[in-house]
Design a protein around this motif. Structure first.
Motif, PDB file in Angstrom:
ATOM      1  N   UNK A 316       1.024  -1.305   0.020  1.00  0.00           N
ATOM      2  CA  UNK A 316      -0.068   0.002  -0.002  1.00  0.00           C
ATOM      3  C   UNK A 316       0.790   1.224  -0.078  1.00  0.00           C
ATOM      4  N   UNK A 317       0.319   2.073  -0.754  1.00  0.00           N
ATOM      5  CA  UNK A 317       1.066   3.449  -0.739  1.00  0.00           C
ATOM      6  C   UNK A 317       0.823   4.398   0.366  1.00  0.00           C
ATOM      7  N   UNK A 318       1.736   5.203   1.092  1.00  0.00           N
ATOM      8  CA  UNK A 318       1.618   6.076   2.093  1.00  0.00           C
ATOM      9  C   UNK A 318       0.525   6.941   1.858  1.00  0.00           C
ATOM     10  N   UNK A 388       4.349  11.855  -2.043  1.00  0.00           N
ATOM     11  CA  UNK A 388       5.151  11.112  -2.614  1.00  0.00           C
ATOM     12  C   UNK A 388       4.983  10.902  -4.178  1.00  0.00           C
ATOM     13  N   UNK A 389       5.719  11.382  -4.978  1.00  0.00           N
ATOM     14  CA  UNK A 389       5.514  11.491  -6.610  1.00  0.00           C
ATOM     15  C   UNK A 389       6.255  10.410  -7.235  1.00  0.00           C
ATOM     16  N   UNK A 463       1.193   9.458  -5.384  1.00  0.00           N
ATOM     17  CA  UNK A 463       0.612  10.296  -6.398  1.00  0.00           C
ATOM     18  C   UNK A 463       1.378   9.738  -7.622  1.00  0.00           C
ATOM     19  N   UNK A 464       0.698   8.946  -8.647  1.00  0.00           N
ATOM     20  CA  UNK A 464       1.202   8.368  -9.930  1.00  0.00           C
ATOM     21  C   UNK A 464       0.882   9.153 -11.070  1.00  0.00           C
ATOM     22  N   UNK A 490      -3.975   5.503  -3.625  1.00  0.00           N
ATOM     23  CA  UNK A 490      -3.206   6.709  -3.902  1.00  0.00           C
ATOM     24  C   UNK A 490      -3.865   7.675  -5.094  1.00  0.00           C
ATOM     25  N   UNK A 491      -3.694   8.717  -5.576  1.00  0.00           N
ATOM     26  CA  UNK A 491      -3.921   9.589  -6.670  1.00  0.00           C
ATOM     27  C   UNK A 491      -3.331   9.277  -7.876  1.00  0.00           C
ATOM     28  N   UNK A 492      -4.043   9.448  -8.994  1.00  0.00           N
ATOM     29  CA  UNK A 492      -3.357   9.268 -10.148  1.00  0.00           C
ATOM     30  C   UNK A 492      -3.810  10.375 -11.483  1.00  0.00           C
TER      31      UNK A 492
END
Length: 540
Positions: A316-318, A388-389, A463-464, A490-492
């Motif tokens: 999992x992403x933070x 975190x990108x 954030x991807x 996360x976010x995309x």
């Protein structure tokens, strides 16, 4: 029309076909499927005569013309894209080339003393060009190139100045303009943007000849083909229906074969248990012997061949803050061309924005602005707290150390990870067996892209930002990636020409048009329903 009869083919130690038979009939559209390395390209080369079968025959009806598009386009330079495309259409291209030379000669002040002869010759050549239908053909060539997103400047410029991806489009346009009796297209959907892909789909639907194609784009394949031929284990199996029907039928066949295999295994186990129990008893000798003979005669049911699809549970992403990125009053120009003027756009946590727009609308530029790869001329781009990108872009492939092996590159990125975990990761992205020992410098562009993606997702950012992440991925890897990203919290923000990927993962749409930026709540499927178009400027 085209027939393969009991063909056998071996490449080195690999057996590709064993007594395989298939046919392509006039006017039908067939999808050719199978795992990587199964022999799809070999089959095309057998049909075109570039390779010969070790056994069996490949034949076609008398006078049938075949056009073959492959990923190996060869060298192109010294001519315009239009001339290169017309070159596949016989003598008219040579006449067109002479016409261009004569036009240049008429404009050359150093050749004034030859002008009468040049003008006379020009008249003759022009008449011949007209007689061969050259003007109509040139118009058709420009129409096909326009459908594949070429600008007029690109059509008339030297094809040698184009990138590899655009040269692929020229090679594809050449086959499309030929309109042969049969077209063999090996991955024609690679290197195409969404608008070009939809145009090609429409062109092929209207094509009256026979078509056989491979593609990693399931939507594209599904909308065109009416039959699927599968290559697996050296055999060719035909399925009536589109790609979706094939998938369902194959799954059903596997399920039935598995059930049949399990029933037979249970029966065999029961018989063997009886034989083992009573083989030493004289009173049961006849029964034992009878059952042994019965087992010898039974034709064994094979278990279904399992497609190797490796699933990987990405960590999992933070969690990021609620405000992920904000663009305020952003201007961006390249030379005299304005891409953005006063752009306001923001992304919140867990939003998944797909960016739509025609070629040159600024899709990749937006991603570069968001990731800080390029700076705005005015305005500001601000990342939110705890973001975190992770940025997947084509240039990221140039940062891989060529002397590393695939496995070494993963180990270097994640020194604390276990070998089993990294091997599973490599397998997910198509590196199995000895492939993990390949040096990165010998990897193809597609393999490098898969390695970069693997490194990014093993320790996922929250954030991807993804620029065409599915290029070069086969269907199995693509499905694995979609499955992993569907679970991603996360976010995309992403650009893709793959409609299956767009529909499965987006929940917001940002559309870039000449009259401004438009946003849509809901994902790509809702965007299509609301606008009546699958891409900006195109009607579905």
């Amino acid at each position: 029309m085209i027939r393969l009869d009991k063909i056998g083919k071996q490449n080195g130690n690999q057996i590709v076909f064993i007594e395989a038979s298939a046919a392509l009939q006039r006017g039908e559209k067939v999808g050719l499927v199978g795992p990587n390395g199964a022999g799809k390209t070999t089959l095309f080369r057998l049909i075109t005569g570039q390779e010969q079968p070790d056994e069996g025959t490949v034949s076609s009806d008398r006078g049938v013309t075949i056009g073959y598009f492959s990923q190996d386009v060869g060298e192109m330079a010294g001519r315009s894209a239009v001339a290169e495309v017309m070159d596949g259409s016989g003598p008219v291209s040579a006449v067109a080339a002479e016409l261009k030379d004569l036009e240049a000669a008429m404009a050359d002040p150093d050749r004034l003393d030859e002008m009468d002869e040049i003008v006379a010759r020009y008249g003759d050549v022009q008449a011949r060009f007209d007689e061969l239908g050259g003007y109509a053909l040139e118009g058709q060539a420009r129409e096909v190139l326009g459908g594949l997103s070429f600008t007029p400047e690109m059509m008339d410029g030297d094809v040698g100045a184009l990138s590899g991806g655009w040269k692929m489009r020229v090679a594809l346009a050449r086959i499309l303009l030929m309109r042969p009796d049969a077209m063999l297209l090996d991955e024609p959907s690679n290197h195409l943007d969404l608008e070009s892909l939809i145009w090609l789909e429409s062109f092929l639907k209207g094509y009256e000849g026979a078509l056989m194609l491979t593609s990693h784009d399931r939507e594209f394949m599904n909308r065109i083909v009416g039959r699927v031929i599968e290559i697996d284990g050296g055999a060719l199996t035909s399925y009536g229906g589109d790609f979706e029907f094939y998938e369902g039928q194959r799954a059903l066949n596997e399920k039935q074969q598995q059930a049949q295999f399990e029933r037979q295994q249970a029966m065999l186990a029961k018989e063997i248990k009886f034989i083992e129990r009573f083989k030493a008893r004289a009173s049961h000798a006849a029964q034992v012997q009878s059952r042994v003979k019965k087992l010898d005669k039974i034709e064994r049911v094979e278990p279904p061949k399992r497609r190797q699809s490796v699933q990987f549970d990405f960590p999992p992403a933070p969690r990021s803050g609620d405000d992920v990125v904000a663009l305020k009053g952003v201007d961006k120009r390249y030379g005299g061309r304005t891409i953005y003027e006063g752009l306001d756009f923001s992304v919140s946590r867990r939003e998944r924005w797909c960016v739509m727009g025609v070629n040159g609308a600024g899709k990749s530029t937006l991603l570069k602005l968001v990731t800080g790869t390029t700076e705005p001329d005015d305005g500001e781009v601000k990342l939110g707290g705890s973001v975190k990108l992770g940025y997947f872009a084509q240039h990221a492939m140039d940062l891989i150390d060529g002397e590393d092996t695939v496995f070494g590159s993963l180990e270097r990125a994640f020194p604390q990870a276990g070998q089993g975990s990294l091997r599973a990761l490599a397998g997910c992205f198509g590196f199995s067996g000895d492939d993990v020992e390949k040096r990165c410098r010998v990897l193809s562009g597609g393999e490098k892209a898969r390695l970069v993606m693997a490194r990014m997702l093993y320790d996922p950012p929250n954030f991807l930002v993804l620029d065409e992440p599915t290029n070069h991925l086969d269907m199995g890897t693509k499905e694995m990636l979609i499955g992993a990203l569907a679970q991603y919290e996360g976010t995309m923000l992403f650009v893709s020409h793959d409609r299956h990927f767009l529909a499965a993962l987006s929940n917001r749409v940002l559309e870039l048009t000449p009259d401004g930026v438009h946003t849509y709540g809901g994902g790509y499927t809702e965007y299509v329903a609301r606008t009546g178009q699958e891409a900006p400027g195109l009607r579905s």
